[in-house]
Design an enzyme around this catalytic site. Structure first.
Site, PDB file in Angstrom:
ATOM      1  N   GLY A 225      58.832   1.124 -22.464  1.00 37.41           N
ATOM      2  CA  GLY A 225      58.787   0.036 -21.482  1.00 37.41           C
ATOM      3  C   GLY A 225      57.875  -1.063 -21.978  1.00 37.41           C
ATOM      4  O   GLY A 225      56.664  -0.898 -22.017  1.00 37.41           O
TER       5      GLY A 225
ATOM      6  N   ARG B  47      55.827  -6.665 -18.814  1.00 39.09           N
ATOM      7  CA  ARG B  47      54.518  -7.305 -18.842  1.00 39.09           C
ATOM      8  C   ARG B  47      53.375  -6.310 -18.990  1.00 39.09           C
ATOM      9  O   ARG B  47      52.485  -6.492 -19.810  1.00 39.09           O
ATOM     10  CB  ARG B  47      54.335  -8.107 -17.554  1.00 39.09           C
ATOM     11  CG  ARG B  47      53.267  -9.153 -17.636  1.00 39.09           C
ATOM     12  CD  ARG B  47      53.406 -10.100 -16.466  1.00 39.09           C
ATOM     13  NE  ARG B  47      53.913  -9.345 -15.308  1.00 39.09           N
ATOM     14  CZ  ARG B  47      54.612  -9.866 -14.315  1.00 39.09           C
ATOM     15  NH1 ARG B  47      54.912 -11.152 -14.325  1.00 39.09           N
ATOM     16  NH2 ARG B  47      55.017  -9.117 -13.313  1.00 39.09           N
TER      17      ARG B  47
ATOM     18  N   ASN C 235      53.828   3.735 -11.222  1.00 41.94           N
ATOM     19  CA  ASN C 235      53.411   3.973  -9.853  1.00 41.94           C
ATOM     20  C   ASN C 235      54.107   5.164  -9.225  1.00 41.94           C
ATOM     21  O   ASN C 235      54.568   5.107  -8.086  1.00 41.94           O
ATOM     22  CB  ASN C 235      53.659   2.710  -9.024  1.00 41.94           C
ATOM     23  CG  ASN C 235      52.550   1.691  -9.222  1.00 41.94           C
ATOM     24  OD1 ASN C 235      51.394   2.065  -9.394  1.00 41.94           O
ATOM     25  ND2 ASN C 235      52.896   0.416  -9.187  1.00 41.94           N
TER      26      ASN C 235
ATOM     27  N   SER D  43      45.724  -0.392 -12.757  1.00 39.33           N
ATOM     28  CA  SER D  43      45.633  -1.607 -11.933  1.00 39.33           C
ATOM     29  C   SER D  43      45.246  -2.784 -12.815  1.00 39.33           C
ATOM     30  O   SER D  43      44.524  -2.626 -13.794  1.00 39.33           O
ATOM     31  CB  SER D  43      44.591  -1.429 -10.829  1.00 39.33           C
ATOM     32  OG  SER D  43      44.551  -2.567  -9.994  1.00 39.33           O
TER      33      SER D  43
ATOM     34  N   LYS E  23      44.852   5.941  -7.458  1.00 42.54           N
ATOM     35  CA  LYS E  23      45.534   4.648  -7.518  1.00 42.54           C
ATOM     36  C   LYS E  23      46.288   4.357  -6.214  1.00 42.54           C
ATOM     37  O   LYS E  23      46.316   3.224  -5.732  1.00 42.54           O
ATOM     38  CB  LYS E  23      46.506   4.633  -8.701  1.00 42.54           C
ATOM     39  CG  LYS E  23      47.412   3.399  -8.800  1.00 42.54           C
ATOM     40  CD  LYS E  23      46.615   2.102  -8.952  1.00 42.54           C
ATOM     41  CE  LYS E  23      47.452   0.960  -9.495  1.00 42.54           C
ATOM     42  NZ  LYS E  23      48.686   0.676  -8.798  1.00 42.54           N
TER      43      LYS E  23
ATOM     44  N   ASN F  11      45.689   1.166  -3.716  1.00 41.33           N
ATOM     45  CA  ASN F  11      46.678   0.217  -3.206  1.00 41.33           C
ATOM     46  C   ASN F  11      46.682   0.168  -1.683  1.00 41.33           C
ATOM     47  O   ASN F  11      46.883  -0.889  -1.084  1.00 41.33           O
ATOM     48  CB  ASN F  11      48.082   0.581  -3.708  1.00 41.33           C
ATOM     49  CG  ASN F  11      48.297   0.178  -5.149  1.00 41.33           C
ATOM     50  OD1 ASN F  11      47.357   0.203  -5.944  1.00 41.33           O
ATOM     51  ND2 ASN F  11      49.522  -0.189  -5.505  1.00 41.33           N
TER      52      ASN F  11
ATOM     53  N   GLU G  48      43.998  -2.067  -0.885  1.00 37.82           N
ATOM     54  CA  GLU G  48      44.477  -3.417  -1.234  1.00 37.82           C
ATOM     55  C   GLU G  48      45.292  -4.019  -0.086  1.00 37.82           C
ATOM     56  O   GLU G  48      45.078  -5.175   0.295  1.00 37.82           O
ATOM     57  CB  GLU G  48      45.321  -3.286  -2.505  1.00 37.82           C
ATOM     58  CG  GLU G  48      46.061  -4.506  -2.974  1.00 37.82           C
ATOM     59  CD  GLU G  48      47.083  -4.103  -4.062  1.00 37.82           C
ATOM     60  OE1 GLU G  48      46.693  -3.442  -5.045  1.00 37.82           O
ATOM     61  OE2 GLU G  48      48.282  -4.423  -3.910  1.00 37.82           O
ATOM     62  N   TYR G  49      46.194  -3.238   0.479  1.00 36.61           N
ATOM     63  CA  TYR G  49      46.991  -3.741   1.607  1.00 36.61           C
ATOM     64  C   TYR G  49      46.082  -4.151   2.763  1.00 36.61           C
ATOM     65  O   TYR G  49      46.286  -5.185   3.407  1.00 36.61           O
ATOM     66  CB  TYR G  49      47.952  -2.650   2.099  1.00 36.61           C
ATOM     67  CG  TYR G  49      49.201  -2.439   1.313  1.00 36.61           C
ATOM     68  CD1 TYR G  49      49.256  -2.652  -0.067  1.00 36.61           C
ATOM     69  CD2 TYR G  49      50.377  -1.995   1.935  1.00 36.61           C
ATOM     70  CE1 TYR G  49      50.412  -2.421  -0.788  1.00 36.61           C
ATOM     71  CE2 TYR G  49      51.535  -1.766   1.219  1.00 36.61           C
ATOM     72  CZ  TYR G  49      51.547  -1.977  -0.145  1.00 36.61           C
ATOM     73  OH  TYR G  49      52.706  -1.733  -0.849  1.00 36.61           O
TER      74      TYR G  49
END
Lengths: 341, 341, 341, 341
Positions: D7, D10, D97, D123, D191, D195, D198-199
């Site tokens: 993969g 980015r 993820n 992250s 992780k 997240n 983060e939300y």
């Protein structure tokens, strides 16, 4: 410039220190002569002070600038007393945590006397001396312009953070850490919402870390639950003994949740890994409540910010009656007997 | 018809009583011979039972109908054991609080053996005997039709509530208090959401009554707050000593919030006006959690139902670590010292 | 007794009808002569009225009792105008949805004139005529006692619900559906919280039914999700096409969530099974907001009641800016592109 | 060391860039030859690649290290295919993820083949190349130790943030931005919660900024509200036209809510001050949901984190049916007519 400061607690004293460092001078007022003397010893000729308010005012050069930095509950009376001693052209700054409603009222009340009024929401806490204070300012344009040199000295300055991509040339006041937000009350309004956000962000971390704390539940408690409590369905997924101080540390670099609050959290956990010095009774000091109030007035949905506030209430036992009511209902329809607390 | 019942606790025994009253007969299975004997003494020839599962199955006429009414945790094993003793054409009913996922798996596992399976979410609690049980049924059409006489006897019947305007003619099953909701699992799915709603509605009452409880705050606590806690701004608005038992009673008639839960709440408050017999540790028993799970799976926002669930967790002290974290952060950035708990 | 009624809308007219049915008489005031004439034609000699306020007051026997039943926004002015025409010993009742703060102010303002004031929170909506109105009353003991015959006629009466176990003998006022809650404002305070609870309970049903609505997601949408949205992990668990009108009907009998709100919901869904006549823009009318306000003032955690209020704000698009902000952040840190709305 | 990367999107490409910069070499696998060629042109001899998986594996030196960095939905199949080509002693890293449940299953499935497995929650988003990636690692000690040189190169390093007070001497891995959190799944677990936080933090900012946005409501909308919507009670308090891009900028320096998310928010608002390029349809990508799932499993109250998730659902119209239901109820009991949407 010269600044008068009423209240030489941590915040007030550090603001004085920052302006004196930058070449300004200050005059202080405090109940305790000792505090004044200590600061004078530290700052030398640039600082004088008095425990007598009238004398304090007399030490200031007209047009005077007086910053009031005392607990919100005492601010109103202090400003009233001060206003009686000031002259047209002088300026009062409320740098504390007053509700912005008060600013609107006060600025109107002072206008006929020719006294100017600015509200300056001040963030930075105990780190303000080194880190600088973030200043959110409400009031008349002309006064804000006049006091710009002071604001510059108190604020962190542009170097405190990388410049936002696209921002070039002379840094704006906002990039230096101070901002004229609007007319009277706008500074405290913005500071109020700032604190509302702070409550929400704090709870986001606290809730997430609490999940990490419970990640060993399958190892510790599997099978121990009573018939009245839901057993852990998949204990194999909750076998982790996580090192929360280390996790908060690793998130500080490169992650999406890196923040100053996280820096402090990592520091607190490094110093006290199990938080044994805390009981979990969380105070709230007004701005969080007023933020929800403003949201309700303007029909803005704030489920996250309000949940954070209510969690603080709950931490102080304020849900107890509601919880008893739930237990009473469960017993009434299902015969469920409460487990001992 | 004849019904086999495994589990003669309050729910199982009351279902047996309701069908026997209506002319059906029942065979029971239970660990305790005493429970069987008591029920037999009460119900006479219409009821027999055995503590031996094989013997119990032998007492049933084929095609057998066996209702399993035991705690969710024990249901799976009981059905497995039972299935080994049944024959093609027999039907197993799970009337307990199993997760509907289990129903889907079990009905598939039983199909090759020719054993039918129905899941029957059963609401009614300790009042089911007099009030009837609300039945939410999942499984094959043909089996539901076959057992209709039993469902009719167990359900409350149309007279339990005024008919919905516009509904005329022969009452539908839903109007009698039982409903075939869909294929395997549909009954427990609907029952699960029913309980999720129950949690939300219970919290709505509990929170509201907690506000009423605090309506005297201006009389009791005005001015007593520390600097760390927000003082009551307008004590004159919180001077009411409200009689909460009487208020829940008055709402029972004519108000928008009249409900069976309110009836029970008024009863509980009449019996124990200050809820002194409760500590406020509120259990949760699975369905509330699974409801939120299902909402998350299907992206349905459920802020109210989830808040109700989380309040139960909090009532059991599960927010403690998060609360300590908040206090640790407040100390770190603001130097705020925690008040004693 | 005789009652003066200002405002002959649905609520006011139905209150007049209920007291006239019980042998009392009424005098009405309204802008539209037509409404007065219609009611007079219906009620005969027991009702008269006038579009002129002064004439209306003249038709009343001293000591007068005037019930004001008009929108909250117009109540203050109407009471001021009325008070100028009344005499010492007369009583004004505010039966609308005023904030209880107003009651405290008004009762104080009227006291020097010798005019009594009661606030009567009135629940019952469009069904009040047949079902009776639930009355939550604030004000002086003596006035409440004097008007008891009227309250009795307006309230539903004890037969509207089974008596709470343990309550025997002469039914209390609360059992008849009216209650003197406390001094000025207490009636509207209790009614306010009633409405707050109503919001929470409504949302509990609405959220739960929304989960039922999505129970077919595995059948409809499995696999159609974009990379940006979480796919349904277990489509086999979401294959149910549920008949929501029938489910609300079945819950009306025997279930824990049976309530008057559920009765109405089942009726609404029977009439419009897919709710096609609604767009989902949900208004809120003050009490829900004031309830949260009161909770915040008194530090009562109300996560459920507030979530219900905020959902109404969201239904009106008020979260839009916040949602855009979330999308902007997601793009900024993750390069996530928004899906079209 | 040498790293194989499956993969080259980015994230994958930037990880390759960071290790090559530090003197390691990399081999890539991707469907598009073009991506491989571009990266090879950029990185020279240190990078080779193949679109053929078998060939890719052949290019790697045993014991091989293969990092899989593709969308969560495709990861399982890719790992299965890869495992068939690897040999005992090789290591697979899932850097995407995935849900941590998968890690536990996969590591168990690979163990009999002698293939090691690490889960590395990563992250950093689009800024990872310059800022470094925060790595949360689960799996066997020995493997983590072996790959330490790679983790060091990928992570930000200690200089990315000031050291936490009290931390001295050789920086720990956590201070460098990578952490071995525990056995299989621990990395993705941490992780996932990251997240979830983060939300919550994102919503805290978004809600607060939405209040700022509405601060001019008294100027704009005063008096325009219909009878069905609560009018703004105190329009004089909502007269502020606030410059939200400037406010987010000022908070970046010295305030309590300074964070990397805020930096990005200020950047987004500087580029698009009114957020005109966004519609407010907010996706969610799994971790937020799984976080709530884990909280529910372990009875941790997460009102803030869940409110943030549900707001995303609502932003996508998922509350619509619930909202219609509320309107239907309001019409049923109060005759309230919905305003047009």
């Amino acid at each position: 410039m010269q600044l008068g400061m009423i209240g030489l607690g941590r915040m007030g004293a550090n603001i004085v220190r920052r302006i004196v460092r930058d070449g300004h001078s200050a005059v202080g007022h405090e109940r305790h002569q000792g505090h004044i003397d200590e600061l004078a010893a530290e700052l030398g000729d640039s600082f004088r002070g008095s425990t007598d308010l009238k004398e304090f005012v007399g030490m200031l050069d007209a047009p005077r600038v007086v910053w009031v930095m005392i607990p919100a509950g005492a601010t109103g009376a202090a400003i009233d007393e001060l206003a009686d001693l000031l002259e047209p052209g002088d300026t009062i700054i409320d740098g504390g945590n007053s509700r912005y409603h008060e600013d609107i009222k006060r600025s109107k009340a002072l206008a006929p006397k020719g006294i100017h009024y600015l509200d300056v929401g001040t963030s930075g806490g105990v780190f303000g001396l080194e880190r600088g204070f973030c200043l959110m300012i409400g009031g008349e344009d002309e006064q804000v312009r006049r006091l710009e040199p002071l604001f510059k000295s108190i604020a962190p300055g542009v170097d405190a953070a990388p410049r936002t991509p696209g921002r070039t040339g002379e840094p704006t006041p906002s990039e230096q850490g101070w901002l004229h937000c609007g007319p009277a009350g706008a500074g405290h309004f913005v500071k109020m919402v700032h604190n509302g956000i702070e409550y929400g962000a704090m709870s986001a971390y606290a809730e997430g870390l609490n999940i990490l704390k419970h990640a060993d539940m399958g190892a510790d408690h599997g099978g121990e639950h009573s018939a009245e409590e839901t057993p852990l369905e998949r204990p194999e997924y909750y076998q982790y003994k996580l090192d929360i101080p280390e996790i908060t540390e690793v998130w500080r670099r490169g992650s999406v949740v890196a923040s100053w609050l996280l820096d402090l959290t990592a520091g607190a956990l490094f110093a006290d890994p199990n938080l044994d010095s805390f009981s979990g009774r969380v105070s709230d000091s007004g701005e969080g409540r007023w933020t929800i109030d403003a949201a309700i007035d303007t029909a803005v949905p704030v489920p996250v910010l309000s949940a954070a506030l209510f969690q603080r209430f709950s931490s102080r036992g304020e849900a107890e009656y509601a919880d008893k009511m739930l237990s009473a209902m469960r017993k009434a329809f299902g015969g469920h007997i409460e487990l001992p607390k």
